[in-house]
Design a protein around this motif. Structure first.
Motif, PDB file in Angstrom:
ATOM      1  N   GLU A   1       9.566 -14.703 -15.090  1.00  0.00           N
ATOM      2  CA  GLU A   1      10.285 -14.905 -16.349  1.00  0.00           C
ATOM      3  C   GLU A   1      10.062 -16.310 -16.897  1.00  0.00           C
ATOM      4  N   GLY A   2       9.196 -17.043 -16.293  1.00  0.00           N
ATOM      5  CA  GLY A   2       8.905 -18.425 -16.681  1.00  0.00           C
ATOM      6  C   GLY A   2       8.088 -19.056 -15.570  1.00  0.00           C
ATOM      7  N   THR A   3       7.962 -20.358 -15.605  1.00  0.00           N
ATOM      8  CA  THR A   3       7.203 -21.034 -14.556  1.00  0.00           C
ATOM      9  C   THR A   3       8.099 -21.260 -13.343  1.00  0.00           C
ATOM     10  N   MET A   4       7.531 -21.033 -12.175  1.00  0.00           N
ATOM     11  CA  MET A   4       8.261 -21.195 -10.920  1.00  0.00           C
ATOM     12  C   MET A   4       8.307 -22.676 -10.584  1.00  0.00           C
ATOM     13  N   LYS A   5       9.526 -23.176 -10.354  1.00  0.00           N
ATOM     14  CA  LYS A   5       9.718 -24.597 -10.082  1.00  0.00           C
ATOM     15  C   LYS A   5      10.594 -24.801  -8.850  1.00  0.00           C
ATOM     16  N   VAL A   6      10.410 -25.958  -8.230  1.00  0.00           N
ATOM     17  CA  VAL A   6      11.294 -26.384  -7.152  1.00  0.00           C
ATOM     18  C   VAL A   6      12.504 -27.021  -7.818  1.00  0.00           C
ATOM     19  N   ASP A   7      13.668 -26.529  -7.431  1.00  0.00           N
ATOM     20  CA  ASP A   7      14.911 -26.982  -8.061  1.00  0.00           C
ATOM     21  C   ASP A   7      15.624 -28.035  -7.219  1.00  0.00           C
TER      22      ASP A   7
ATOM     23  N   GLU B   1       4.100 -26.045 -18.050  1.00  0.00           N
ATOM     24  CA  GLU B   1       3.232 -24.929 -18.439  1.00  0.00           C
ATOM     25  C   GLU B   1       2.765 -24.068 -17.269  1.00  0.00           C
ATOM     26  N   GLU B   2       2.812 -24.603 -16.054  1.00  0.00           N
ATOM     27  CA  GLU B   2       2.258 -23.883 -14.904  1.00  0.00           C
ATOM     28  C   GLU B   2       3.289 -23.787 -13.778  1.00  0.00           C
ATOM     29  N   ASP B   3       3.079 -22.791 -12.912  1.00  0.00           N
ATOM     30  CA  ASP B   3       3.912 -22.676 -11.718  1.00  0.00           C
ATOM     31  C   ASP B   3       3.633 -23.855 -10.792  1.00  0.00           C
ATOM     32  N   ASN B   4       4.626 -24.214 -10.006  1.00  0.00           N
ATOM     33  CA  ASN B   4       4.463 -25.268  -9.018  1.00  0.00           C
ATOM     34  C   ASN B   4       3.470 -24.764  -7.969  1.00  0.00           C
ATOM     35  N   PRO B   5       2.375 -25.490  -7.726  1.00  0.00           N
ATOM     36  CA  PRO B   5       1.372 -25.021  -6.764  1.00  0.00           C
ATOM     37  C   PRO B   5       1.875 -24.999  -5.323  1.00  0.00           C
ATOM     38  N   LEU B   6       2.971 -25.661  -5.040  1.00  0.00           N
ATOM     39  CA  LEU B   6       3.509 -25.682  -3.680  1.00  0.00           C
ATOM     40  C   LEU B   6       4.486 -24.545  -3.428  1.00  0.00           C
ATOM     41  N   VAL B   7       4.713 -23.688  -4.441  1.00  0.00           N
ATOM     42  CA  VAL B   7       5.603 -22.535  -4.316  1.00  0.00           C
ATOM     43  C   VAL B   7       4.730 -21.286  -4.182  1.00  0.00           C
TER      44      VAL B   7
END
Length: 167
Positions: free
Chosen positions: A113-119, A101-107
């Motif tokens: 276009e969605g939640t920012m994640k570490v891939d 539900e939320e963006d990664n706080p470390l990014v």
């Protein structure tokens, strides 16, 4: 007796013809096999060159990788860690911070276009890690500095980051 000697001459002539046939056939087979061996030898040489090229490329790709950096290994071993432990701790911290539900706080970017994640994460040496980030449409990289405090807690600091424009 005369029939026996004629029969013997026929068998002898037949045997000589068979031997000549086998000799000619063997020469042809030998020449064909020689040609095949030459082709295979040239293929082996090409594959050896390709193998050497791939080995050099693998060495080049592994240059900035903590698993192949003896100085980085030694640094962490002196601190009482193994490289596998460090990789696991840093990667787990970055990837476990992903939330549906939320963006990664470390990014350092907000997902558009969605939640920012570490891939994906790669440890470069004993101090730096690089992460691939995405929101499903936009993507980029973040370079982190990582360290462990005396109480063994991991701290991650963003050195720099880039977000690529949508194509």
């Amino acid at each position: 007796m005369k029939n026996f000697s004629k029969l013997f001459i026929y068998f002898f002539a037949l045997a000589i013809l068979y031997i000549i046939f086998q000799q000619v056939n063997a020469k042809k087979k030998f020449a064909t096999d020689e040609l095949k061996m030459e082709k295979l030898k040239s293929k082996v040489e090409v594959l050896k060159v390709e193998k050497d090229s791939l080995e050099n490329e693998a060495l080049e790709l592994s240059y900035f990788d903590i698993r192949f950096d003896d100085y980085a290994k030694e640094y962490w071993e002196d601190q009482g860690y193994t490289v596998a432990q460090i990789e696991s701790l840093v990667m787990d911290t970055l990837i476990e911070s992903n939330n549906a539900e939320e963006d990664n706080p470390l990014v350092p970017f907000v997902g558009m276009e969605g939640t920012m994640k570490v891939d994906r994460v790669k440890l470069l040496n004993h101090k730096w890690a690089i992460a691939d980030i995405t929101d499903g449409v936009y993507w980029g990289q973040v370079l982190y500095s990582y360290n462990f405090s005396e109480n063994k807690t991991l701290s991650l600091d963003v050195i720099t980051s880039v977000l690529y424009s949508k194509r």
